[in-house]
Design a protein around this motif. Structure first.
Motif, PDB file in Angstrom:
ATOM      1  N   ASN A 121       0.822  -1.204   0.000  1.00 48.82           N
ATOM      2  CA  ASN A 121       0.000   0.000   0.000  1.00 48.82           C
ATOM      3  C   ASN A 121       0.858   1.258   0.000  1.00 48.82           C
ATOM      4  N   ALA A 122       1.980   1.179   0.732  1.00 48.84           N
ATOM      5  CA  ALA A 122       2.841   2.356   0.817  1.00 48.84           C
ATOM      6  C   ALA A 122       3.452   2.707  -0.530  1.00 48.84           C
ATOM      7  N   GLN A 123       3.594   1.720  -1.390  1.00 51.34           N
ATOM      8  CA  GLN A 123       4.176   1.961  -2.696  1.00 51.34           C
ATOM      9  C   GLN A 123       3.202   2.624  -3.658  1.00 51.34           C
ATOM     10  N   LYS A 124       1.932   2.631  -3.301  1.00 45.66           N
ATOM     11  CA  LYS A 124       0.929   3.234  -4.168  1.00 45.66           C
ATOM     12  C   LYS A 124       0.755   4.719  -3.859  1.00 45.66           C
ATOM     13  N   LYS A 125       0.307   5.461  -4.853  1.00 44.09           N
ATOM     14  CA  LYS A 125       0.173   6.904  -4.722  1.00 44.09           C
ATOM     15  C   LYS A 125      -1.150   7.275  -4.062  1.00 44.09           C
ATOM     16  N   ASP A 126      -1.135   8.393  -3.363  1.00 44.02           N
ATOM     17  CA  ASP A 126      -2.369   8.997  -2.880  1.00 44.02           C
ATOM     18  C   ASP A 126      -2.889   9.969  -3.941  1.00 44.02           C
ATOM     19  N   PHE A 127      -4.193  10.085  -4.024  1.00 45.30           N
ATOM     20  CA  PHE A 127      -4.788  11.082  -4.904  1.00 45.30           C
ATOM     21  C   PHE A 127      -4.498  12.481  -4.353  1.00 45.30           C
ATOM     22  N   THR A 128      -4.332  13.433  -5.241  1.00 44.25           N
ATOM     23  CA  THR A 128      -4.170  14.824  -4.826  1.00 44.25           C
ATOM     24  C   THR A 128      -5.259  15.662  -5.485  1.00 44.25           C
TER      25      THR A 128
END
Length: 727
Positions: free
Chosen positions: A16-23
């Motif tokens: 999960n940490a490797q995935k991006k958060d939406f901005t």
């Protein structure tokens, strides 16, 4: 065992940490925009056209395509070949597709209306003819292609293309007084059309509406702009219970140049009119002011006699649609919810019921037309569940129903003019739009366009699926969806943020692809919120009674349902019942304001964007359809108005409005602000200068708004950022 579980949790956390958060910047700069087909125009035969833009030549073109192959077969017109026209923005064919009207310099007036400069392009001679040197509205070919009718300065004109002469056919048009051939503000907004003139099939007559708005009260708004002194926008706006325009139906005879007013008995509104297959017979729909008594008239253009061929009444209101369709013999298709659900009916030309074509405890949600040769009707419905849409065909006699779209989700069809083909647009909460060509019998022929690239792109982001469910409450069972954080742990407590619209006949819980707001909800979920949407009573597509229970009481049952929904959700072990918020826009803003006032022991915070705060301030057609007038139903208006409950505010409220909102006037928020001030209740407020109801025009407007709302949520709904896993 504990070591294995901890290892699994660690691996999951790393993934999960490797995935991006939406901005918010990505959401509002269009990073997740779907690929869509340009709006196609179905031609005679098995062809269609598209308006295309060439980036290299900076020109626009109308290109012709084959339905059978979906391949381009030619270019009808390209602006690079036009000496006097470097580009065009709109186009429309004449009946035999030998000419087009091309529009440039299009500027908006209200939600649907525009002004522009228009030309006629002759395909054979490749010549260009200016219709009028001034900006005009709604230019329309006569069926014989010899003339064009259009509106300018509240009057109607006819351009003779053969003689290049113009005839003015009405003369009393005047701003904020008399309008000929174009709808007034409230008709455009609530009956959803602009062009109020129509040619007869033989080009001998023009039917048109005349609006006398001289006694309609005037509304004005300051426009701040960038000048030293503000200007004012002034227009006629009938609020609930106030005087409407006096609207009349008229027939203009092109030959004798005479207009005749048509007698349609007693009515308040003429929401629809159209010519039948008989060139001498016009149809017109009238409604009384309560909008619960509808008459369908036929008008004889030769002697101006009228006859009611269908009457429909309802204890609440009768919906207006665009589904009236005349067949060759002037029999017609009509849709109605008179049996409790919206269905298709088939009538003779005299209004005698031949057959109820569709039946069942589900709704027809769109009517696509009829293939008369096959005696087949095409439609969209909720037969596969109220949150889904499916395309079907059925015979006029109600037999041989055929499923034309197989996937579960939202299917919408765009049929060729001859009904031999259709392009199906499919999406679901997990599948972005896919465009596919089908034959009229439902055979899949070819995929036209997909959004696989977007789907693959989203795999790199923290994306939590929507979970659809039925929420059981004391007030009923409601459609709902939920988004949880991707690292959701059922043993933790999460704040709840609710979204809704809740307006009459609306739907927010649907199995369809993301809107911009859905990406915002994903962003909020990753910040530690559980997002839920619930469609309570009054929303649509679950039958007449479910929708119309709110009649005369807008904001009563819908607010009760959101409060009860929040209470039920608060009972879930992973929801922190002390940390619940709600938001909405327009009707949804009206709802969220009411919820934090009447549900002040349930909701900790609320955001109300462009809210109605008293239905006394809103327009006559929409409001009275559901509420009758304030004079007839004062308690319905006042008992559900946030203005009258401002002293009940306990939680945190953010009030947002555009000062240039011509729809839900800024007045609503100003009056609500004053009520809160007089009650000595603290609240937050954001005013967007000169922005209209959508609050989107201008640099960074939406980004600024959503940054504001996100920070407000974070400040007022606490999240548990330290997730504790109990083994």
């Amino acid at each position: 065992m504990k070591k294995i579980l901890l290892l699994f949790i660690a691996i999951t956390s790393i993934a999960n940490a490797q995935k991006k958060d939406f901005t918010l910047e990505e959401i509002w700069n269009g990073s997740f925009r779907t690929e869509r087909m340009n709006e196609l125009n179905s031609m005679n035969g098995d062809f269609y056209t598209l308006l295309n833009f060439n980036r290299e030549t900076r020109s626009t073109s109308v290109d012709k395509y084959s339905y059978e192959t979906l391949e381009k077969v030619g270019t009808i017109v390209d602006s690079k070949n036009l000496n006097n026209l470097k580009y065009f923005e709109t186009y429309a064919f004449n009946n035999n597709e030998t000419k087009l009207i091309l529009g440039v310099d299009i500027e908006p007036i209200y939600r649907r209306s525009t002004l522009g400069i228009f030309y006629v392009y002759d395909i054979a001679s490749k010549s260009l003819q200016l219709i009028d040197k001034d900006k005009i509205q709604e230019p329309t070919f006569s069926p014989d292609s010899k003339k064009i009718a259009y509106a300018k300065n509240n009057n109607i004109y006819i351009k003779n293309l053969e003689t290049n002469t113009t005839t003015q056919i009405t003369f009393d048009g005047k701003k904020n007084n008399i309008i000929n051939g174009i709808c007034d503000w409230v008709y455009e907004e609530e009956f959803a059309f602009v062009r109020a003139f129509k040619w007869s099939n033989d080009s001998k007559n023009i039917a048109y509406l005349r609006f006398d708005e001289s006694e309609v009260p005037t509304f004005s708004m300051d426009i701040y702009g960038k000048t030293l002194y503000p200007t004012q926008k002034v227009f006629k706006y009938p609020k609930a219970g106030e005087k409407n325009s006096i609207v009349t139906l008229n027939l203009y005879n092109v030959s004798n140049q005479k207009s005749t007013k048509i007698d349609l008995g007693n009515y308040e509104y003429i929401p629809r009119f159209k010519w039948t297959k008989d060139a001498n017979i016009l149809s017109a729909t009238t409604l009384n002011r309560h909008q619960n008594n509808l008459n369908l008239y036929i008008v004889n253009a030769n002697d101006f006699t009228t006859k009611i061929i269908l009457n429909e009444t309802d204890p609440a209101y009768v919906d207006v649609t665009d589904n009236l369709t005349f067949l060759k013999d002037n029999s017609f298709i009509w849709t109605s919810e008179k049996d409790g659900f919206n269905h298709i009916y088939y009538y003779s030309k005299n209004g005698k019921l031949i057959n109820q074509v569709t039946k069942g405890n589900w709704e027809v949600t769109d009517f696509y037309g009829v293939d008369e040769n096959l005696k087949t009707v095409f439609y969209q419905s909720t037969e596969n569940g109220s949150i889904n849409r499916t395309v079907y065909s059925i015979k006029l006699n109600g037999k041989n129903k055929t499923l034309l779209s197989a996937n579960t989700g939202t299917n919408d069809a765009s049929f060729s003019k001859n009904k031999h083909y259709f392009i199906n647009t499919f999406s679901s909460a997990s599948t972005p739009p896919i465009y596919t060509l089908y034959s009229e019998n439902g055979k899949k022929l070819k995929e036209v366009l997909n959004n696989n690239a977007l789907a693959n792109k989203l795999k790199d982001y923290q994306l939590s699926p929507k979970e659809f469910f039925t929420l059981k409450t004391p007030n009923g069972n409601f459609n709902a969806w939920m988004i949880k954080p991707t690292n959701f742990n059922p043993k933790n407590k999460y704040p709840l943020f609710m979204t809704q619209y809740s307006g009459p006949g609306s739907q927010s819980v649907s199995n369809s692809w993301n809107s911009y707001n859905d990406y915002w909800y994903e962003l909020l979920a990753e910040k530690g919120y559980v997002i839920v949407c619930v469609d309570g009573r009054g929303t649509g597509f679950k039958g007449r009674d479910f929708k119309k229970v709110t009649y005369k009481e807008l904001g009563k049952y819908e607010v009760q349902d959101q409060i009860e929904a929040a209470k039920e959700l608060g009972k879930k072990p992973f929801i922190d019942a002390s940390e619940i918020g709600i938001w909405g826009w327009s009707y949804g803003g009206f709802m969220s304001a009411n919820c934090i006032l009447k549900g002040n022991d349930v909701f900790k915070m609320a955001i109300a964007v462009a809210p109605v705060t008293s239905w006394r301030f809103y327009d006559s057609i929409y409001t009275e359809r559901y509420m009758q007038t304030p004079q007839e139903n004062p308690s319905g208006y006042d008992d559900n108005s946030p203005l009258n409950f401002a002293n009940q505010l306990k939680g945190k409220l953010l009030l947002v409005h555009g000062s240039g909102d011509d729809n839900v006037h800024f007045q609503n928020s100003m009056r609500f602000s004053n009520a809160l001030i007089e009650a000595n209740k603290p609240f937050d407020e954001a005013i967007y200068p000169d922005r209209t109801h959508g609050i989107y025009r201008g640099k960074n407007t939406r980004l600024h708004l959503y940054n504001k709302m996100t920070k407000f949520i974070e400040q007022n709904l606490k999240t548990n950022k330290q997730l504790t896993i109990k083994l």
